[in-house]
Design an enzyme around this catalytic site. Sequence first.
Site, PDB file in Angstrom:
ATOM      1  N   THR A  51      -1.141   7.616  -0.489  1.00  0.00           N
ATOM      2  CA  THR A  51      -2.433   7.598  -1.195  1.00  0.00           C
ATOM      3  C   THR A  51      -3.338   6.478  -0.693  1.00  0.00           C
ATOM      4  OG1 THR A  51      -1.607   6.063  -2.859  1.00  0.00           O
ATOM      5  CG2 THR A  51      -1.270   8.413  -3.298  1.00  0.00           C
ATOM      6  N   ASP A 111       0.972  -2.660  12.166  1.00  0.00           N
ATOM      7  CA  ASP A 111       1.369  -3.081  10.819  1.00  0.00           C
ATOM      8  C   ASP A 111       1.725  -4.566  10.857  1.00  0.00           C
ATOM      9  OD1 ASP A 111       3.126  -3.725   8.567  1.00  0.00           O
ATOM     10  OD2 ASP A 111       2.899  -1.617   8.073  1.00  0.00           O
ATOM     11  N   ARG A 141       0.853  -1.171   0.000  1.00  0.00           N
ATOM     12  CA  ARG A 141       0.000   0.000   0.000  1.00  0.00           C
ATOM     13  C   ARG A 141       0.895   1.229   0.000  1.00  0.00           C
ATOM     14  NH1 ARG A 141      -4.385   0.999   4.739  1.00  0.00           N
ATOM     15  NH2 ARG A 141      -2.527   1.559   5.879  1.00  0.00           N
ATOM     16  N   ASP A 146       5.215  -5.639   9.453  1.00  0.00           N
ATOM     17  CA  ASP A 146       6.329  -5.285  10.336  1.00  0.00           C
ATOM     18  C   ASP A 146       6.353  -6.192  11.567  1.00  0.00           C
ATOM     19  OD1 ASP A 146       6.839  -3.285   8.581  1.00  0.00           O
ATOM     20  OD2 ASP A 146       6.257  -1.638   9.897  1.00  0.00           O
TER      21      ASP A 146
HETATM   22  O1  LIG Z   1      -6.883  -2.765   2.845  1.00  0.00           O
HETATM   23  P1  LIG Z   1      -5.688  -1.943   2.512  1.00  0.00           P
HETATM   24  O2  LIG Z   1      -5.877  -0.495   2.878  1.00  0.00           O
HETATM   25  O3  LIG Z   1      -5.239  -2.108   1.092  1.00  0.00           O
HETATM   26  O4  LIG Z   1      -4.519  -2.395   3.487  1.00  0.00           O
HETATM   27  C1  LIG Z   1      -4.238  -3.714   3.735  1.00  0.00           C
HETATM   28  C2  LIG Z   1      -2.900  -4.107   3.194  1.00  0.00           C
HETATM   29  O5  LIG Z   1      -1.871  -3.447   3.944  1.00  0.00           O
HETATM   30  C3  LIG Z   1      -0.956  -4.427   4.438  1.00  0.00           C
HETATM   31  O6  LIG Z   1       0.072  -4.657   3.547  1.00  0.00           O
HETATM   32  P2  LIG Z   1       1.236  -3.601   3.318  1.00  0.00           P
HETATM   33  O7  LIG Z   1       0.896  -2.682   2.191  1.00  0.00           O
HETATM   34  O8  LIG Z   1       1.589  -2.954   4.618  1.00  0.00           O
HETATM   35  O9  LIG Z   1       2.420  -4.493   2.808  1.00  0.00           O
HETATM   36  P3  LIG Z   1       3.273  -5.557   3.642  1.00  0.00           P
HETATM   37  O10 LIG Z   1       2.407  -6.763   3.807  1.00  0.00           O
HETATM   38  O11 LIG Z   1       4.467  -5.781   2.792  1.00  0.00           O
HETATM   39  O12 LIG Z   1       3.625  -4.934   4.978  1.00  0.00           O
HETATM   40  C4  LIG Z   1      -1.831  -5.648   4.592  1.00  0.00           C
HETATM   41  O13 LIG Z   1      -1.112  -6.832   4.695  1.00  0.00           O
HETATM   42  C5  LIG Z   1      -2.717  -5.579   3.378  1.00  0.00           C
HETATM   43  O14 LIG Z   1      -2.139  -6.159   2.227  1.00  0.00           O
HETATM   44  O1  LIG Z   2      -4.042  -1.629  10.315  1.00  0.00           O
HETATM   45  C1  LIG Z   2      -3.410  -1.941   9.283  1.00  0.00           C
HETATM   46  C2  LIG Z   2      -3.732  -1.435   8.006  1.00  0.00           C
HETATM   47  C3  LIG Z   2      -3.037  -1.837   6.921  1.00  0.00           C
HETATM   48  N1  LIG Z   2      -2.003  -2.694   7.080  1.00  0.00           N
HETATM   49  C4  LIG Z   2      -1.675  -3.194   8.299  1.00  0.00           C
HETATM   50  O2  LIG Z   2      -0.739  -3.982   8.396  1.00  0.00           O
HETATM   51  N2  LIG Z   2      -2.370  -2.801   9.364  1.00  0.00           N
HETATM   52 MG   LIG Z   3       2.768  -3.504   6.014  1.00  0.00          MG
END
Ligand SMILES: O=P(O)(O)OC[C@H]1O[C@H](OP(=O)(O)OP(=O)(O)O)[C@H](O)[C@@H]1O
Ligand SMILES: O=c1cc[nH]c(=O)[nH]1
Ligand SMILES: [Mg+2]
Length: 210
Positions: free
Chosen positions: A107, A201, A103, A204
């Site tokens: 944005t 997150d 994400r 993380d």
């Molecule tokens: O519903 P949304 O608003 O799209 O958010 C959710 C997304 O955000 C997180 O991933 P992230 O983009 O943090 O990537 P990551 O798994 O590499 O940390 C999570 O694992 C989802 O994929």
């Molecule tokens: O709460 C949240 C939202 C998006 N992605 C995450 O990992 N946590």
């Molecule tokens: Mg993430």
Amino acid sequence: MRVHVADHPLITHKLTVLRDRETKSPTFRALTEELVTLLAYEATRSVRTEPVDIQTPVGPTTGLAISKPRPLVVPILRAGLGMLEGMTKLVPSAEVGFLGMMRDEETLQPVTYAERLPDDLSNRQCFVLDPMLATGGSLIAAIDFLLDRGAVDVTAVCILASPEGLAAVEKAMHGREVHIVLGAVDEQLNDQGYIVPGLGDAGDRLYGLA
Ligand SMILES: O=P(O)(O)OC[C@H]1O[C@H](OP(=O)(O)OP(=O)(O)O)[C@H](O)[C@@H]1O
Ligand SMILES: O=c1cc[nH]c(=O)[nH]1
Ligand SMILES: [Mg+2]
């Protein structure tokens, strides 16, 4: 769209420990796997089966086995990877495809940076794994990807969702049938697009990298 929130004291207990900010990565990873196994039990309730003839030590019988083509499990990298082992323990015959999405934190739009899926998903049952359904943007993009390739049946397994994200997915599906299995629906999204109270997150906390 069918939404199933798994309601079980073991799930609630594990979720509480997962949410706790004092929970470190090794425990977070183990709990994620355990939670997925419990959610996957519900998510696979309508996995397709076919009759098979077998012999027990006592005599012949007809049982049911998961039918071909095999179900496809699609973890959304990175955080969805933490759910893969829990799912494949339950459905070891599943094929695994990958979608890499992150994400854009300004944005809140999803960016797809990797894809390794079969070209033709017609007649496939697909299970998308992502712990967090926040704005819904990532899950909508992932489901669209699978439906565009011909998937007939998509189930998403998520640990937490926001009400706003669920509404966004429902709107984007335009009546196309998808099933979402969740550990809990939380209160809301905050201004940064994080689920509240959520767990922070997920990527993380699983892998410890920003
Ligand atoms: O519903 P949304 O608003 O799209 O958010 C959710 C997304 O955000 C997180 O991933 P992230 O983009 O943090 O990537 P990551 O798994 O590499 O940390 C999570 O694992 C989802 O994929
Ligand atoms: O709460 C949240 C939202 C998006 N992605 C995450 O990992 N946590
Ligand atoms: Mg993430």
